[in-house]
Design an enzyme around this catalytic site. Structure first.
Site, short mmCIF file in Angstrom:
data_model
loop_
_atom_site.label_atom_id
_atom_site.label_comp_id
_atom_site.label_asym_id
_atom_site.label_seq_id
_atom_site.Cartn_x
_atom_site.Cartn_y
_atom_site.Cartn_z
CG HIS A 1 4.07 -0.41 -1.48
ND1 HIS A 1 4.87 -0.04 -0.42
CD2 HIS A 1 3.91 0.59 -2.10
CE1 HIS A 1 4.55 1.43 -0.26
NE2 HIS A 1 4.12 1.40 -1.54
CD GLU B 1 -4.84 -2.90 4.93
OE1 GLU B 1 -4.99 -2.82 3.71
OE2 GLU B 1 -3.43 -3.21 4.93
CD GLU C 1 0.07 -2.27 0.60
OE1 GLU C 1 1.72 -2.36 0.47
OE2 GLU C 1 -0.08 -3.19 1.34
NE ARG D 1 12.19 0.85 -0.15
CZ ARG D 1 11.64 1.29 1.04
NH1 ARG D 1 11.11 0.61 1.57
NH2 ARG D 1 11.59 2.54 0.88
CG HIS E 1 2.88 -2.89 9.04
ND1 HIS E 1 3.98 -3.19 9.54
CD2 HIS E 1 3.33 -2.42 7.53
CE1 HIS E 1 5.27 -2.65 8.74
NE2 HIS E 1 4.96 -2.19 7.96
CG ASN F 1 2.24 -6.97 0.72
OD1 ASN F 1 3.73 -7.61 0.18
ND2 ASN F 1 2.35 -5.70 0.82
NE ARG G 1 7.98 0.53 -0.24
CZ ARG G 1 8.38 2.26 1.51
NH1 ARG G 1 8.32 3.04 0.87
NH2 ARG G 1 7.13 1.71 2.14
CG HIS H 1 9.18 -8.34 1.78
ND1 HIS H 1 10.18 -7.08 1.21
CD2 HIS H 1 8.41 -7.76 2.67
CE1 HIS H 1 9.25 -6.37 2.57
NE2 HIS H 1 8.82 -7.11 3.26
CB THR I 1 4.50 1.29 5.09
OG1 THR I 1 3.85 0.86 3.70
CG2 THR I 1 3.28 2.62 4.73
#
Ligand code: PXP
Length: 260
Positions: A48, A156, A75, A54, A199, A12, A50, A15, A106
């Site tokens: 993801h 998941e 995602e 963000r 996660h 992922n 969103r 970030h 999340t």
């Protein structure tokens, strides 16, 4: 001797976009991070998109879809906007997650049991486009049963509570959470669902959960991007030191004291 299949790693890269967006420019580019992750052995890239954009933005998703050589897992919340974007972009996979604006990440799994109808519609629309859909849920029997009833082919399992307990050194809570994951993965597999997890995973928790044969994919982001800072900072500081020294040496060669 049982032979188990390799477990896939989805990296992922959200970030990387978080850091990029802190300055508003194009560096660091999540696409470049995705390409590095793939070259290093990632089996797929997860991002993801969103509602509040963000970190990952629409252009990142378009470029990832066009350029990466491994599957893209989008995602997304099960909103009309996101379903429309997924149908247009056609990622390999979509993982439906709950989304609340005020949350930092999340924080919990989807309430699949409480929103069967809405999720069935989203899963149906995405599946009809050839997108493999997963539901991000806690390893609760009611949620797993709901995922099955909704017709999602993949779940998941949210590993956040387990990883938080492990990081806090609360061995009893971590053992209870891990046991829940073990039982949930077995239940889902017995229904014919494909089981992923993610996660909060780090090296230790990823190593532990990778031993569960029912789980075929882990999606990992925050720890990897954070750890990459420590693994990479030394090399980039050395490269910067060398760039500055080269510049200064050139100035020296051009004549000491030349003002520019
Ligand atoms: N899987 C899902 C569905 C997620 O929402 C996230 C966080 O974006 C992850 C995996 C990765 O979690 P982490 O960044 O804590 O590794």
């Amino acid at each position: 001797m049982p032979v188990s299949l390799p477990i896939r790693l989805g990296v992922n890269i959200d970030h990387v976009a978080t850091v990029r967006n802190a300055r508003g420019g194009r560096h660091p580019d999540p696409l470049r991070a995705a390409e590095i992750a793939i070259a290093a052995g990632a089996d797929g890239i997860t991002a993801h998109l969103r509602e509040d954009r963000r970190h990952i933005v629409d252009d990142d998703i378009a470029r990832l879809k066009e350029r990466i050589k491994k599957p893209l897992n989008l995602e997304m919340a099960a909103t009309a906007e996101m379903v429309g974007i997924a149908k247009r972009v056609r990622p390999h996979a979509a993982c439906i997650v709950p989304e609340r604006r005020a949350e930092r990440t999340t924080e919990g799994g989807l309430d699949a049991a409480g929103q069967c109808e809405a999720l069935r519609a989203a899963v149906g629309e995405l599946t009809a486009c050839g997108i493999r859909v997963s539901l991000f849920i806690a390893a609760e029997p009611a949620q797993i049963d709901a995922a099955r009833a909704i017709g999602a082919p993949v779940i998941e399992i949210h590993t956040g509570a387990w990883c938080d307990a492990a990081a806090a050194g609360d061995d009893a809570a971590a053992a209870a959470e891990f046991d829940r994951i073990v039982r949930g993965a077995a239940r889902a597999k017995s229904f014919g669902l494909e089981v992923h997890a993610g996660h909060g995973l780090d090296f230790a928790t990823a190593e532990t959960i990778a031993a569960l044969p029912e789980i075929v994919e882990l999606n990992i982001g925050h720890f990897l991007i954070g750890e990459a800072i420590f693994d990479g900072l030394s090399a980039v500081v050395r490269a910067m030191r060398a760039a500055m020294d080269r510049g200064r040496a050139r100035a020296g060669a051009a004549g000491a004291g030349t003002a520019r």
